[in-house]
Enzyme design. Structure first.
Site, PDB file in Angstrom:
ATOM      1  CG  ASN A   7      -1.755   1.160   1.252  1.00 39.56           C
ATOM      2  OD1 ASN A   7      -1.307   2.281   0.914  1.00 39.56           O
ATOM      3  ND2 ASN A   7      -3.123   0.670   1.541  1.00 39.56           N
ATOM      4  CG  ASP A   9      -3.148   4.597   0.333  1.00 42.52           C
ATOM      5  OD1 ASP A   9      -2.982   4.588  -0.713  1.00 42.52           O
ATOM      6  OD2 ASP A   9      -3.925   4.289   1.212  1.00 42.52           O
ATOM      7  CG  HIS A  10       0.776   6.397   4.612  1.00 42.43           C
ATOM      8  ND1 HIS A  10      -0.099   7.462   4.930  1.00 42.43           N
ATOM      9  CD2 HIS A  10       0.470   5.348   5.347  1.00 42.43           C
ATOM     10  CE1 HIS A  10      -1.240   6.954   5.608  1.00 42.43           C
ATOM     11  NE2 HIS A  10      -0.767   5.607   5.817  1.00 42.43           N
ATOM     12  NE  ARG A  18       7.779  21.431   1.376  1.00 45.34           N
ATOM     13  CZ  ARG A  18       9.184  21.464   1.705  1.00 45.34           C
ATOM     14  NH1 ARG A  18      10.163  21.755   0.594  1.00 45.34           N
ATOM     15  NH2 ARG A  18       9.612  21.392   2.873  1.00 45.34           N
ATOM     16  CG  HIS A  52      -8.341   4.507   0.698  1.00 42.49           C
ATOM     17  ND1 HIS A  52      -8.485   4.595   2.019  1.00 42.49           N
ATOM     18  CD2 HIS A  52      -9.341   4.736   0.069  1.00 42.49           C
ATOM     19  CE1 HIS A  52      -9.839   4.899   2.150  1.00 42.49           C
ATOM     20  NE2 HIS A  52     -10.329   4.907   0.990  1.00 42.49           N
ATOM     21  NE  ARG A  54      -9.357   9.169   3.475  1.00 39.47           N
ATOM     22  CZ  ARG A  54      -9.701   8.749   4.577  1.00 39.47           C
ATOM     23  NH1 ARG A  54      -9.329   7.532   4.907  1.00 39.47           N
ATOM     24  NH2 ARG A  54     -10.804   9.096   4.965  1.00 39.47           N
ATOM     25  NE  ARG A  58      -7.316  12.011   4.911  1.00 46.72           N
ATOM     26  CZ  ARG A  58      -8.091  11.382   6.192  1.00 46.72           C
ATOM     27  NH1 ARG A  58      -7.393  10.459   6.635  1.00 46.72           N
ATOM     28  NH2 ARG A  58      -9.356  11.770   6.357  1.00 46.72           N
ATOM     29  CG  HIS A  59      -3.334   9.167   1.283  1.00 47.03           C
ATOM     30  ND1 HIS A  59      -4.282   8.475   0.224  1.00 47.03           N
ATOM     31  CD2 HIS A  59      -3.628   8.899   2.270  1.00 47.03           C
ATOM     32  CE1 HIS A  59      -5.130   7.669   0.981  1.00 47.03           C
ATOM     33  NE2 HIS A  59      -4.545   7.817   2.548  1.00 47.03           N
ATOM     34  CD  GLU A  79      -7.002   0.167   0.773  1.00 45.50           C
ATOM     35  OE1 GLU A  79      -6.909   1.098   1.503  1.00 45.50           O
ATOM     36  OE2 GLU A  79      -6.132  -0.828   1.197  1.00 45.50           O
ATOM     37  CB  THR A 109     -17.956  -2.200  12.268  1.00 51.82           C
ATOM     38  OG1 THR A 109     -16.527  -2.352  12.244  1.00 51.82           O
ATOM     39  CG2 THR A 109     -18.554  -2.830  11.013  1.00 51.82           C
ATOM     40  CB  THR A 110     -17.686  -1.491  17.375  1.00 47.36           C
ATOM     41  OG1 THR A 110     -17.491  -2.914  16.640  1.00 47.36           O
ATOM     42  CG2 THR A 110     -19.080  -0.918  17.824  1.00 47.36           C
ATOM     43  CD  GLU A 160      -7.135  -5.581   3.343  1.00 45.05           C
ATOM     44  OE1 GLU A 160      -7.091  -5.739   1.905  1.00 45.05           O
ATOM     45  OE2 GLU A 160      -6.437  -4.914   3.949  1.00 45.05           O
ATOM     46  CG  HIS A 200      -5.143  -0.713   9.504  1.00 42.32           C
ATOM     47  ND1 HIS A 200      -5.653   0.207   8.673  1.00 42.32           N
ATOM     48  CD2 HIS A 200      -4.970  -0.052  10.774  1.00 42.32           C
ATOM     49  CE1 HIS A 200      -5.335   1.439   9.529  1.00 42.32           C
ATOM     50  NE2 HIS A 200      -5.138   1.213  10.399  1.00 42.32           N
ATOM     51  N   GLY A 201      -1.987  -1.973  10.043  1.00 47.89           N
ATOM     52  CA  GLY A 201      -1.049  -1.811  11.132  1.00 47.89           C
ATOM     53  C   GLY A 201      -0.074  -3.213  11.318  1.00 47.89           C
ATOM     54  N   GLY A 222       1.215  -1.095   4.508  1.00 50.24           N
ATOM     55  CA  GLY A 222       1.786   0.146   3.969  1.00 50.24           C
ATOM     56  C   GLY A 222       2.548   0.941   4.926  1.00 50.24           C
ATOM     57  CG  HIS A 223       2.450   3.866   9.151  1.00 47.01           C
ATOM     58  ND1 HIS A 223       3.301   3.513   9.910  1.00 47.01           N
ATOM     59  CD2 HIS A 223       2.340   5.023   8.756  1.00 47.01           C
ATOM     60  CE1 HIS A 223       3.978   4.751  10.385  1.00 47.01           C
ATOM     61  NE2 HIS A 223       3.277   5.781   9.919  1.00 47.01           N
TER      62      HIS A 223
HETATM   63  N1  PXP Z   1      -5.517  -2.547   4.187  1.00 46.74           N
HETATM   64  C1  PXP Z   1      -6.646  -1.548   4.185  1.00 46.74           C
HETATM   65  C2  PXP Z   1      -8.184  -2.040   3.856  1.00 46.74           C
HETATM   66  C3  PXP Z   1      -6.238  -0.140   4.469  1.00 46.74           C
HETATM   67  O1  PXP Z   1      -7.362   0.658   4.463  1.00 46.74           O
HETATM   68  C4  PXP Z   1      -5.140   0.222   4.743  1.00 46.74           C
HETATM   69  C5  PXP Z   1      -4.426   1.448   4.997  1.00 46.74           C
HETATM   70  O2  PXP Z   1      -5.202   2.136   6.174  1.00 46.74           O
HETATM   71  C6  PXP Z   1      -3.967  -0.908   4.879  1.00 46.74           C
HETATM   72  C7  PXP Z   1      -4.303  -2.288   4.794  1.00 46.74           C
HETATM   73  C8  PXP Z   1      -2.609  -0.879   5.434  1.00 46.74           C
HETATM   74  O3  PXP Z   1      -2.557  -0.392   6.581  1.00 46.74           O
HETATM   75  P1  PXP Z   1      -1.219   0.227   7.065  1.00 46.74           P
HETATM   76  O4  PXP Z   1      -0.612   1.518   6.382  1.00 46.74           O
HETATM   77  O5  PXP Z   1      -1.417   0.313   8.559  1.00 46.74           O
HETATM   78  O6  PXP Z   1      -0.047  -0.914   6.674  1.00 46.74           O
END
Ligand code: PXP
Length: 247
Positions: A7, A9-10, A18, A52, A54, A58-59, A79, A109-110, A160, A200-201, A222-223
């Protein structure tokens, strides 16, 4: 063999910090270029590239997505929110895969996955035309039986599983509970005939445990990859993650 979706995005987040006001997202002084990140990630063995787009842009920008569509050699996973505008965009773009994710409060969701169970018709209205166009659809959901059953009802081929709660709890007392939820969620999805991705994470530490989830086909990361790439470069960051995913 677990596949890796990178991913990017970042990478675009850094560029936008910038160059948000620049009238083009690429070329001239505008950097870093997420498309170049994607190409280097592919060279290091990424199995797919995820972005993604959005609503607030934003990115990632639309032009990034079209440039990726023309230049990557693996699979493009878009995404997107489950809205008529994004559906129309995806049908023009024709990525290999679409992952439906929540953006607005009422879709969440929660734990933060997509609310499918309470919005079957809305989700079906996205899943069906995408599937008819030959695009593989995945739903980004919590490892929660209600959402998993709903994903099977709308006939999405993939889920996912949202690993954010697990990643958040990783260094605390809730880790085993969250991991068990993911294990049960993966098993329940598989039993309903759904294919299982997760994301995610995920980072270089929690991957040691996460990779043992049953039925896992692909991780979207991603991150942590982008953070590591600052120090080691993209190719080393991606190769190291792949080694840890499939030791
Ligand atoms: N999967 C989905 C559906 C996401 O929206 C994201 C980004 O938030 C990721 C995976 C990747 O998450 P991360 O950047 O925390 O690795």
């Amino acid at each position: 063999m677990i596949l890796l979706g990178v991913n990017i995005d970042h990478c675009a987040t850094v560029r936008q910090a910038r160059y948000r006001a620049a009238n083009t997202p690429a070329g001239g002084a505008v950097e870093p270029d997420p498309v170049l990140f994607a190409q280097l990630a592919e060279r290091a063995g990424a199995d797919g590239i995820t972005v993604h787009l959005r609503e607030d842009r934003r990115h990632i920008q639309e032009r990034d997505v079209w440039r990726l569509r023309e230049s990557i050699a693996t699979r493009l996973n878009l995404e997107m929110a489950c809205t008529p505008e994004m559906l129309a965009f995806a049908l023009r773009l024709r990525p290999e895969a679409v992952c439906l994710v929540p953006e607005s409060r009422q879709e969440i969701t929660t734990e933060g996955g997509l609310e499918v169970a309470g919005a079957l018709d809305r989700v079906r209205a996205c899943v069906e035309p995408l599937a008819a166009a030959g695009i593989e659809v995945s739903l980004f959901i919590d490892p929660d039986e209600r959402q998993i059953t709903a994903a099977a009802k709308v006939a999405a081929p993939w889920v996912e599983l949202h690993t954010g709660a697990y990643a958040h709890a990783f260094h605390g007392p809730g880790r085993q509970r969250e991991f068990q939820r993911l294990r049960l969620g993966a098993a329940a999805a598989h039993a309903l005939g759904l294919r299982v991705n997760a994301g995610h994470g995920i980072n270089y530490v929690n991957i040691h445990e996460l990779r043992t989830l049953p039925h896992l086909q692909e991780l979207n990361i991603g991150h942590s990859l982008i953070s590591r790439a600052l120090f080691t470069g993209v190719e080393e960051a991606v190769s190291e993650m792949r080694r840890r995913m499939n030791p």
